[in-house]
Scaffold this active site. Structure first.
Site, PDB file in Angstrom:
ATOM      1  N   SER A 145      22.577 -16.003  22.803  1.00 46.10           N
ATOM      2  CA  SER A 145      22.448 -14.965  21.779  1.00 46.10           C
ATOM      3  C   SER A 145      22.348 -13.588  22.408  1.00 46.10           C
ATOM      4  CB  SER A 145      21.183 -15.237  20.955  1.00 46.10           C
ATOM      5  OG  SER A 145      20.839 -14.130  20.161  1.00 46.10           O
ATOM      6  N   TYR A 170      12.425 -16.500  19.988  1.00 42.87           N
ATOM      7  CA  TYR A 170      13.819 -16.946  19.851  1.00 42.87           C
ATOM      8  C   TYR A 170      14.640 -16.533  21.069  1.00 42.87           C
ATOM      9  CZ  TYR A 170      18.669 -16.978  18.233  1.00 42.87           C
ATOM     10  OH  TYR A 170      20.022 -17.183  18.140  1.00 42.87           O
TER      11      TYR A 170
END
Length: 357
Positions: A145, A170
């Site tokens: 990501s 995350y």
């Protein structure tokens, strides 16, 4: 005799996963695709079911291919091992993950289970696919990501940048994926490629993403909150561009080589996949409004100004995401290029049809 290539796609009912499966059926048939998804209720399950219906319809059209869906959890080691034993995938595309920056603040357990334990199970299964001299997995492709860039000030973000400052759990789990993949590539000669996705959007996307959430709120007459007083910039990447990038990458594993010490050099790569054209959040909202009007999702006299509120930055968010995609262009001759208006138009048209509004 032609032996069908077998591809395992985890997160197959997810936004990127389902679109990837559709593209693989369309462009690689005959192919055998094993899809895994736990169908959790992090967001509206009916959207995941809709995506699976689209895949089933496509699979029926491509009867020379095989589509097998398994409902299960990435963190279930016995299940993952059984899938590898039964189907012996040549290519593994790991897209299953608990997504979202803000949710990682309120529900961290989900991220450890899926993004760390689940990814470890995939790596172990890839490792043991070579047992007893078997050919095993030819390429592991996994979703990273843009969040790994954290609070980096330098833009555009390059895969050569140091990314040791995550600002959310995350992001930390995604950076961990890259580190684990590197270790396993080095130790067991597993060709692996990590893909850092930049703000993916499009039809049947994730309802927790801004463009989808804004649409839901506007339709309900609620006020949308625009973070950092509208001064955020995002590299919005249309889902078809992401899928094309994944498809090209998965068919070209990093080469296995031996170093001067006689040990394997890790066949390991990481690429950005982004639009390389960050959009100001206020401009983004303006285009979204125009396309929602055009598609008839909202009435022509809708008062947008009355439903907008500028608010401060949220914890875990970053002010700008901006991808340097030079390595992707160099190695694969591909650069995401779908204009934001075109992508949001397709989303608005899908929304109108899906919700019958």
């Amino acid at each position: 005799m032609y032996i069908m290539q077998t591809i395992l796609v985890t997160g197959a009912a997810g936004f990127i996963g389902s679109n990837l499966v559709l593209e693989l059926l369309r462009s690689l048939s005959p192919v055998q695709i094993i899809g895994l998804d736990n169908m959790n209720d992090y967001y509206d399950v009916s959207i995941k079911e809709y995506r699976l219906e689209q895949i089933a319809a496509s699979a029926a059209e491509h009867s020379d291919s095989q589509w097998i869906f398994i409902k299960g959890n990435l963190a279930d080691k016995a299940l993952i091992d059984k899938i590898f034993a039964d189907y012996k995938p040549e290519i593994v595309v790991n897209l299953a993950a608990q997504a979202g920056v803000r949710y990682s603040i309120t529900n961290p357990d989900a991220y450890i289970e899926s993004n760390l334990i689940g990814f470890y199970n995939i790596l172990e299964a890839c490792r043991h696919s070579y047992d007893n001299g078997a050919k095993g997995v030819e390429h592991l492709v996994y979703a990273s990501s843009s969040s790994v860039y954290g609070s980096n000030k330098k833009v555009p973000y390059s895969t050569d940048d140091k990314v040791d400052n995550p600002v959310s759990l995350y992001a930390a789990t995604k950076k961990s994926n890259e580190l684990l993949a590197h270790a396993y590539s080095k130790l067991y000669n597993i060709p692996s490629t990590g893909l850092r996705f930049f703000t993916v959007y499009g039809p049947a996307g994730r309802p927790d993403m801004a463009y989808f959430g804004f649409t839901n709120k506007l339709l309900a007459g609620k006020t949308i909150e625009i973070f950092n007083y509208g001064n955020c910039k995002r590299d919005f990447t249309y889902v078809d561009d992401i899928v094309e990038g994944v498809k090209r990458v998965m068919q070209a594993p990093p080469e296995r080589k031996v170093g001067e010490d006689g040990l394997p050099l890790p066949p390991y790569k990481v690429y950005n996949i982004g639009n390389s054209h960050p959009e100001n959040l206020l401009d983004f909202v303006t285009i979204l409004q125009e396309e929602l009007l055009r598609a008839g999702v909202l009435p022509a006299d809708y008062d947008f100004e009355a439903h907008k509120k500028l608010v401060p930055m949220q914890p875990g968010d970053v002010p700008v995401t901006y991808a340097d995609t030079t390595p992707l262009e160099r190695d694969f001759g591909f650069k995401p290029s779908t204009p934001l208006r075109e992508g949001l138009r397709k989303f608005a048209e899908w929304y109108k049809k899906f919700y019958n509004c």
